[in-house]
Write a protein that holds these residues in place. Structure first.
Motif, PDB file in Angstrom:
ATOM      1  N   LYS A  65       1.474  -4.514  19.063  1.00 28.41           N
ATOM      2  CA  LYS A  65       2.003  -3.524  18.107  1.00 28.41           C
ATOM      3  C   LYS A  65       0.932  -2.515  17.742  1.00 28.41           C
ATOM      4  O   LYS A  65      -0.183  -2.890  17.400  1.00 28.41           O
ATOM      5  N   SER A  66       1.286  -1.220  17.804  1.00 24.28           N
ATOM      6  CA  SER A  66       0.273  -0.240  17.449  1.00 24.28           C
ATOM      7  C   SER A  66       0.340   0.059  15.952  1.00 24.28           C
ATOM      8  O   SER A  66       1.382  -0.048  15.316  1.00 24.28           O
ATOM      9  N   VAL A  67      -0.814   0.398  15.415  1.00 27.95           N
ATOM     10  CA  VAL A  67      -0.889   0.773  14.002  1.00 27.95           C
ATOM     11  C   VAL A  67      -1.129   2.272  13.997  1.00 27.95           C
ATOM     12  O   VAL A  67      -2.020   2.760  14.683  1.00 27.95           O
ATOM     13  N   VAL A  68      -0.318   3.017  13.283  1.00 30.57           N
ATOM     14  CA  VAL A  68      -0.499   4.470  13.277  1.00 30.57           C
ATOM     15  C   VAL A  68      -0.699   4.969  11.849  1.00 30.57           C
ATOM     16  O   VAL A  68      -0.352   4.285  10.884  1.00 30.57           O
ATOM     17  N   VAL A  69      -1.264   6.173  11.756  1.00 30.78           N
ATOM     18  CA  VAL A  69      -1.507   6.757  10.448  1.00 30.78           C
ATOM     19  C   VAL A  69      -0.191   6.812   9.671  1.00 30.78           C
ATOM     20  O   VAL A  69       0.842   7.191  10.219  1.00 30.78           O
ATOM     21  N   GLY A  70      -0.267   6.415   8.422  1.00 27.52           N
ATOM     22  CA  GLY A  70       0.938   6.381   7.586  1.00 27.52           C
ATOM     23  C   GLY A  70       1.512   4.980   7.469  1.00 27.52           C
ATOM     24  O   GLY A  70       2.324   4.720   6.573  1.00 27.52           O
ATOM     25  N   ASP A  71       1.084   4.075   8.354  1.00 24.11           N
ATOM     26  CA  ASP A  71       1.608   2.710   8.287  1.00 24.11           C
ATOM     27  C   ASP A  71       1.160   2.025   6.995  1.00 24.11           C
ATOM     28  O   ASP A  71       0.026   2.192   6.543  1.00 24.11           O
ATOM     29  N   ARG A  72       2.076   1.251   6.429  1.00 21.52           N
ATOM     30  CA  ARG A  72       1.707   0.405   5.299  1.00 21.52           C
ATOM     31  C   ARG A  72       1.323  -0.944   5.893  1.00 21.52           C
ATOM     32  O   ARG A  72       2.107  -1.543   6.633  1.00 21.52           O
ATOM     33  N   VAL A  73       0.120  -1.382   5.616  1.00 21.90           N
ATOM     34  CA  VAL A  73      -0.380  -2.582   6.294  1.00 21.90           C
ATOM     35  C   VAL A  73      -0.830  -3.622   5.274  1.00 21.90           C
ATOM     36  O   VAL A  73      -1.175  -3.283   4.144  1.00 21.90           O
ATOM     37  N   ALA A  74      -0.832  -4.889   5.705  1.00 19.22           N
ATOM     38  CA  ALA A  74      -1.382  -5.967   4.876  1.00 19.22           C
ATOM     39  C   ALA A  74      -2.746  -6.319   5.437  1.00 19.22           C
ATOM     40  O   ALA A  74      -2.912  -6.452   6.659  1.00 19.22           O
ATOM     41  N   LEU A  75      -3.725  -6.428   4.556  1.00 16.51           N
ATOM     42  CA  LEU A  75      -5.102  -6.690   4.981  1.00 16.51           C
ATOM     43  C   LEU A  75      -5.562  -8.071   4.509  1.00 16.51           C
ATOM     44  O   LEU A  75      -5.176  -8.524   3.435  1.00 16.51           O
ATOM     45  N   VAL A  76      -6.405  -8.705   5.302  1.00 15.07           N
ATOM     46  CA  VAL A  76      -7.111  -9.918   4.848  1.00 15.07           C
ATOM     47  C   VAL A  76      -8.594  -9.721   5.154  1.00 15.07           C
ATOM     48  O   VAL A  76      -8.968  -8.779   5.864  1.00 15.07           O
ATOM     49  N   GLY A  77      -9.396 -10.622   4.655  1.00 15.13           N
ATOM     50  CA  GLY A  77     -10.843 -10.547   4.922  1.00 15.13           C
ATOM     51  C   GLY A  77     -11.545  -9.727   3.868  1.00 15.13           C
ATOM     52  O   GLY A  77     -11.091  -9.651   2.716  1.00 15.13           O
ATOM     53  N   ASP A  78     -12.606  -9.062   4.274  1.00 13.87           N
ATOM     54  CA  ASP A  78     -13.430  -8.325   3.315  1.00 13.87           C
ATOM     55  C   ASP A  78     -12.818  -6.954   3.026  1.00 13.87           C
ATOM     56  O   ASP A  78     -12.976  -6.008   3.783  1.00 13.87           O
ATOM     57  N   VAL A  79     -12.094  -6.877   1.916  1.00 16.37           N
ATOM     58  CA  VAL A  79     -11.435  -5.615   1.557  1.00 16.37           C
ATOM     59  C   VAL A  79     -12.224  -4.887   0.469  1.00 16.37           C
ATOM     60  O   VAL A  79     -11.687  -4.084  -0.284  1.00 16.37           O
ATOM     61  N   SER A  80     -13.511  -5.147   0.417  1.00 17.04           N
ATOM     62  CA  SER A  80     -14.329  -4.614  -0.678  1.00 17.04           C
ATOM     63  C   SER A  80     -14.659  -3.138  -0.513  1.00 17.04           C
ATOM     64  O   SER A  80     -15.113  -2.499  -1.444  1.00 17.04           O
ATOM     65  N   ALA A  81     -14.470  -2.570   0.646  1.00 18.12           N
ATOM     66  CA  ALA A  81     -14.827  -1.170   0.929  1.00 18.12           C
ATOM     67  C   ALA A  81     -16.333  -0.943   0.842  1.00 18.12           C
ATOM     68  O   ALA A  81     -16.783   0.198   0.801  1.00 18.12           O
ATOM     69  N   ALA A  82     -17.103  -2.029   0.804  1.00 19.59           N
ATOM     70  CA  ALA A  82     -18.567  -1.887   0.769  1.00 19.59           C
ATOM     71  C   ALA A  82     -19.054  -1.488   2.167  1.00 19.59           C
ATOM     72  O   ALA A  82     -18.372  -1.731   3.160  1.00 19.59           O
ATOM     73  N   PRO A  83     -20.231  -0.866   2.253  1.00 19.42           N
ATOM     74  CA  PRO A  83     -20.737  -0.487   3.574  1.00 19.42           C
ATOM     75  C   PRO A  83     -20.838  -1.715   4.493  1.00 19.42           C
ATOM     76  O   PRO A  83     -21.341  -2.758   4.078  1.00 19.42           O
ATOM     77  N   GLY A  84     -20.321  -1.581   5.672  1.00 24.37           N
ATOM     78  CA  GLY A  84     -20.407  -2.689   6.639  1.00 24.37           C
ATOM     79  C   GLY A  84     -19.277  -3.707   6.509  1.00 24.37           C
ATOM     80  O   GLY A  84     -19.101  -4.564   7.373  1.00 24.37           O
ATOM     81  N   ALA A  85     -18.498  -3.620   5.429  1.00 21.80           N
ATOM     82  CA  ALA A  85     -17.411  -4.593   5.247  1.00 21.80           C
ATOM     83  C   ALA A  85     -16.293  -4.311   6.252  1.00 21.80           C
ATOM     84  O   ALA A  85     -16.018  -3.158   6.573  1.00 21.80           O
ATOM     85  N   LEU A  86     -15.673  -5.359   6.720  1.00 17.02           N
ATOM     86  CA  LEU A  86     -14.599  -5.179   7.708  1.00 17.02           C
ATOM     87  C   LEU A  86     -13.424  -6.095   7.372  1.00 17.02           C
ATOM     88  O   LEU A  86     -13.587  -7.309   7.279  1.00 17.02           O
ATOM     89  N   ALA A  87     -12.258  -5.490   7.164  1.00 19.42           N
ATOM     90  CA  ALA A  87     -11.056  -6.269   6.893  1.00 19.42           C
ATOM     91  C   ALA A  87     -10.247  -6.395   8.181  1.00 19.42           C
ATOM     92  O   ALA A  87     -10.618  -5.808   9.202  1.00 19.42           O
ATOM     93  N   ARG A  88      -9.148  -7.155   8.109  1.00 21.47           N
ATOM     94  CA  ARG A  88      -8.278  -7.267   9.294  1.00 21.47           C
ATOM     95  C   ARG A  88      -6.843  -6.913   8.908  1.00 21.47           C
ATOM     96  O   ARG A  88      -6.356  -7.332   7.852  1.00 21.47           O
TER      97      ARG A  88
END
Ligand SMILES: Nc1nc2c(ncn2[C@@H]2O[C@H](COP(=O)(O)OP(=O)(O)OP(=O)(O)O)[C@@H](O)[C@H]2O)c(=O)[nH]1
Length: 319
Positions: free
Chosen positions: A34-57
Motif C-alpha cells: 500500500k502506498s502512502v501519499v500526501v494527505g493520507d491520515r495515518v496511524a503512527l507507532v514508535g518514536d513520535v517525539s519529533a525530536a532530531p533523529g527520532a523515527l516513527a512507523r
C-alpha cells in the motif's frame, strides 16, 4: 502525512495547531504494498517525539475521502499511460492556477484539470493570477456555461477572497510553469520556505521538488476558523488522464452532457462519429464550439492520436 522524501514521511498531528512538530516516519512492514501519499491520515507507532533523529512507523492508512490521480501520459496503451500515480489523498478542492497573461491562459490545461477534479469528486476553483496584466473576460467567457467558481489575484491584492475559499479545506494547487503559483504559495504561507526547509531535513539535505507538499495556512487575525491546508505540487507539469474512461471525460464538460443525451449509446463523440448529436448541439448555439473542440482533443489524446491542435493561441487563449 504532509511530505515524502526518499522513503521518509513527514507527518503532523491533526491537533497540532501550527503544524510545526514534524514527525518523521517510515512505512511499517505490515503496510505491504500500500502506498502512502500526501494527505493520507495515518496511524503512527514508535518514536513520535519529533525530536532530531527520532523515527516513527506508519502502521495504518485511514480510509481516503478522495483520491486525486494522474498518469504521465493520456494513452493507457503506453507504459507512461499505465503508470498511474495518486497525487494527493483526502483533498476536497483543486485550485487551478492560471495566469491571465504571460503566459496566456491555456484552456486545454484547465479543461484537463477539471476532468481530473470531477473524476476525483473534488471541487475545482479557478485562480486567475496576473490580473494586473489582463482582464478575465475571455477565460470567463469560455467557461460561461459552467458553474465554475473563480478568484482573481494581482500583486499586492489582499487575498481575503481566496483565503475564504481555502478555509476549512484541503486544497491542491496545480498550474503550469510561470503562472505565478510559487509567488502565490509564498504569499499565502509566508514561511513556506521554512516549512519546506524542515522537509528537506528529512531527506538529509536537498528538497526534491517533484513531490507534493502540504502546507498549513496561517490563521488570520483573531479568527478561530480553521484556515485550511494547501498542497503544492511543484513537480506536476501535466495531468495525464489515461485512468479516466472516455465516458468519464465528459464529466469535465458539463455544458456538453445534455447534448449527448439523444446520441446513440455507442457514439464515441469524435469527429469521425457522423451522427454525433454534439455537432448539432453546437451549431444550434447551445454550447461553445471551442468547448467541443477541447473535449474532442482530450478524446483523441486518450486514444493515442497525435494532438491535432493548432499551436497558435486564438483570441489570447491558448489550448
Ligand atoms: N505581473 C505579475 N507578475 C507576476 C504575478 N505573480 C507572479 N508574477 C511573476 O511571474 C513570474 C513567474 O512566477 P512564479 O511564482 O515563479 O511562477 P510558478 O508558477 O511558480 O512557475 P515555476 O517557478 O516555473 O514553477 C515571476 O517573475 C513572478 O514575479 C502577478 O500577479 N502579476
Amino acid at each position: 502525512m504532509i511530505t515524502v522524501d526518499r522513503g521518509r514521511y513527514g507527518c503532523v498531528r491533526e491537533d497540532d495547531g501550527d503544524g510545526t512538530e514534524l514527525i518523521t516516519a517510515m512505512r511499517a512492514r505490515e503496510l505491504g504494498r500500500k502506498s502512502v501519499v500526501v494527505g493520507d491520515r495515518v496511524a503512527l507507532v514508535g518514536d513520535v517525539s519529533a525530536a532530531p533523529g527520532a523515527l516513527a512507523r506508519i502502521v495504518r492508512i485511514g480510509e481516503r475521502t478522495s483520491v486525486l490521480r494522474r498518469t504521465a501520459d493520456d494513452d493507457d496503451t503506453t507504459p507512461e499511460g499505465r503508470l498511474e500515480r495518486v497525487v494527493v489523498a483526502n483533498a476536497d478542492q483543486l485550485v487551478i492556477v492560471s495566469a491571465l497573461a504571460d503566459p496566456p491562459p491555456r484552456t486545454g490545461f484547465i479543461d484537463r484539470c477539471l476532468v481530473a477534479a470531477y473524476d476525483a469528486d473534488i471541487e475545482p476553483l479557478l485562480c486567475l493570477t496576473k490580473a494586473d496584466l489582463a482582464g478575465p473576460e475571455q477565460v470567463l467567457d469560455y467557461y460561461a456555461e459552467l458553474d465554475l467558481r473563480h478568484v482573481q489575484v494581482r500583486p499586492g491584492s489582499d487575498l481575503a477572497e481566496l483565503r475564504e475559499r481555502l478555509a476549512g479545506r484541503i486544497s491542491v494547487m496545480v498550474g503550469h510553469s510561470g503562472v505565478g503559483k510559487s509567488t502565490l504559495v509564498n504569499r499565502l504561507v509566508p514561511d513556506a520556505l521554512r516549512a519546506v526547509g524542515a522537509v528537506s531535513a528529512i531527506g538529509k539535505g536537498r528538497h526534491t521538488s517533484t513531490s507534493a507538499v502540504a502546507l498549513r495556512l496561517p490563521s488570520i487575525g483573531k479568527s478561530r476558523k480553521d484556515p485550511g491546508w494547501i498542497v503544492d505540487t511543484p513537480g506536476i507539469r501535466s495531468f495525464g488522464l489515461a485512468h479516466v474512461s472516455a465516458e468519464s471525460l465528459l464529466h469535465g464538460f458539463p455544458d456538453l452532457v445534455e447534448g449527448t443525451l439523444e446520441d446513440q449509446p455507442n457514439c464515441g463523440h469524435t469527429v469521425a462519429d457522423n451522427d454525433c448529436k454534439l455537432e448539432a448541439w453546437v451549431e444550434e448555439g447551445r454550447a461553445d464550439r471551442r468547448r467541443l473542440d477541447s473535449y474532442r482533443r482530450l478524446l483523441s489524446s486518450r486514444a493515442g492520436e497525435l494532438d491535432p491542435r493548432d499551436q497558435q493561441p486564438d483570441n489570447g487563449l491558448s489550448a
